[in-house]
Design a protein around this motif. Structure first.
Motif, PDB file in Angstrom:
ATOM      1  N   TRP A   1       4.747  -5.572  -6.822  1.00  0.00           N
ATOM      2  CA  TRP A   1       3.371  -6.145  -7.235  1.00  0.00           C
ATOM      3  C   TRP A   1       3.024  -7.345  -7.447  1.00  0.00           C
ATOM      4  O   TRP A   1       1.939  -7.869  -7.056  1.00  0.00           O
TER       5      TRP A   1
ATOM      6  N   ILE B   1       2.509   1.667  -3.278  1.00  0.00           N
ATOM      7  CA  ILE B   1       1.516   2.055  -4.401  1.00  0.00           C
ATOM      8  C   ILE B   1       1.152   3.770  -4.111  1.00  0.00           C
ATOM      9  O   ILE B   1       1.309   4.310  -5.200  1.00  0.00           O
ATOM     10  N   GLU B   2       1.201   3.965  -3.052  1.00  0.00           N
ATOM     11  CA  GLU B   2       0.735   5.426  -2.550  1.00  0.00           C
ATOM     12  C   GLU B   2       1.960   6.379  -3.226  1.00  0.00           C
ATOM     13  O   GLU B   2       1.565   7.363  -3.915  1.00  0.00           O
TER      14      GLU B   2
ATOM     15  N   VAL C   1       0.929  -1.146   0.069  1.00  0.00           N
ATOM     16  CA  VAL C   1      -0.029   0.004  -0.201  1.00  0.00           C
ATOM     17  C   VAL C   1       1.070   1.228  -0.009  1.00  0.00           C
ATOM     18  O   VAL C   1       0.736   2.327  -0.767  1.00  0.00           O
TER      19      VAL C   1
ATOM     20  N   GLN D   1      -6.162  -6.598  -1.837  1.00  0.00           N
ATOM     21  CA  GLN D   1      -5.714  -6.978  -3.195  1.00  0.00           C
ATOM     22  C   GLN D   1      -6.686  -6.392  -4.165  1.00  0.00           C
ATOM     23  O   GLN D   1      -6.439  -5.920  -5.363  1.00  0.00           O
TER      24      GLN D   1
ATOM     25  N   GLU E   1      -9.451  -4.735  -3.809  1.00  0.00           N
ATOM     26  CA  GLU E   1      -9.572  -3.133  -3.884  1.00  0.00           C
ATOM     27  C   GLU E   1      -8.632  -2.558  -4.434  1.00  0.00           C
ATOM     28  O   GLU E   1      -8.741  -1.443  -5.184  1.00  0.00           O
ATOM     29  N   ARG E   2      -7.307  -2.629  -4.409  1.00  0.00           N
ATOM     30  CA  ARG E   2      -6.359  -1.962  -5.038  1.00  0.00           C
ATOM     31  C   ARG E   2      -6.526  -2.175  -6.704  1.00  0.00           C
ATOM     32  O   ARG E   2      -5.915  -1.202  -7.294  1.00  0.00           O
ATOM     33  N   TYR E   3      -6.642  -3.391  -6.951  1.00  0.00           N
ATOM     34  CA  TYR E   3      -6.932  -3.688  -8.621  1.00  0.00           C
ATOM     35  C   TYR E   3      -7.907  -2.867  -9.032  1.00  0.00           C
ATOM     36  O   TYR E   3      -7.935  -2.634 -10.279  1.00  0.00           O
TER      37      TYR E   3
ATOM     38  N   ASN F   1      -8.943  -0.117  -7.866  1.00  0.00           N
ATOM     39  CA  ASN F   1      -8.585   1.139  -7.858  1.00  0.00           C
ATOM     40  C   ASN F   1      -7.753   1.524  -9.268  1.00  0.00           C
ATOM     41  O   ASN F   1      -7.785   2.570  -9.864  1.00  0.00           O
ATOM     42  N   TRP F   2      -6.906   0.612  -9.509  1.00  0.00           N
ATOM     43  CA  TRP F   2      -6.070   0.901 -10.724  1.00  0.00           C
ATOM     44  C   TRP F   2      -6.950   0.941 -11.921  1.00  0.00           C
ATOM     45  O   TRP F   2      -6.638   1.439 -12.865  1.00  0.00           O
TER      46      TRP F   2
END
Length: 222
Positions: free
Chosen positions: A119, A79-80, A76, A140, A142-144, A146-147
């Motif tokens: 990643w 990514i930020e 996280v 996982q 959620e981050r994908y 967002n991407w």
């Protein structure tokens, strides 16, 4: 004659001062990021993280239930940092086409290999564990999501600006993300060999072909 006092044990700076839980967790994650990037998640243990952070093993286990949890927060954080500057640049871009070009250029540089290693390690971590953490798996996903949302918003911006022609932004987003993942993996393995310039060129071609830009996003047109 008085007995000599035993030498005092050196105490790490992080242990000498009481710090809020979030601050202590952040310090541990900060220390774990380079370890995970260089060695891989599977090769990093709690003792390694504790040594890098300058704290006891007990301090690490008090704040984190597993190395997997540390990996999740480390990713996280990565990514930020990775997308912060990119997001700001995209928001200041003159249109969707320029913003998408900036995104592609940022995905493939000599400095992004570390990000891609983390990643892929992060994404496969849940599959390696016999008892996957649902919160980890949810993070996982959620981050994908967002991407995907970021890619789609740039496409829709370009369509609104009249720069792109796309009847299915969601479908394009899936193909864009899949191609970028595949090219990143090929670049890391270098089998077959792939340069950052060629990786970008493949991405530009996808944009040109599917969005009808008339020219590759990497060209200035000036």
């Amino acid at each position: 004659m008085k007995a000599a006092k035993p030498p005092r044990r050196a105490v790490a700076a992080a242990d000498r001062t009481r710090q809020p839980t979030e601050v202590r967790r952040r310090l541990i994650v900060e220390a774990a990021v380079p370890l995970i990037a260089e060695r891989g998640y599977a090769s990093v243990g709690v003792r390694d993280v504790a040594a890098a952070a300058g704290v006891s093993v007990g301090t690490v286990t008090y704040h984190f239930g597993s190395v997997q949890e540390i990996l999740s927060e480390a990713m996280v954080l990565n990514i930020e940092r990775y997308y912060a500057a990119l997001k700001e640049a995209a928001e200041e871009a003159h249109g969707g086409a320029e913003a998408l070009r900036l995104l592609i250029d940022a995905l493939f540089t000599q400095d992004t290999d570390r990000h891609w290693r983390m990643w892929f390690d992060y994404w496969s971590a849940g599959d390696r564990d016999q008892d996957p953490d649902q919160a980890f798996a949810g993070g996982q996903a959620e981050r994908y999501e967002n991407w995907h949302s970021q890619i789609r918003s740039l496409v829709e911006r370009g369509v609104a600006d009249g720069e792109f022609v796309c009847a299915d932004p969601a479908g394009f987003t899936v193909r864009f993300a899949a191609l970028s993942d595949g090219l990143a993996l090929q670049r890391l393995r270098q089998a077959p060999e792939l340069s950052t310039e060629d990786a970008r060129r493949h991405m530009y071609r996808l944009v040109e072909t599917e969005l009808g830009t008339g020219r590759q996003p990497g060209t200035s047109g000036r």
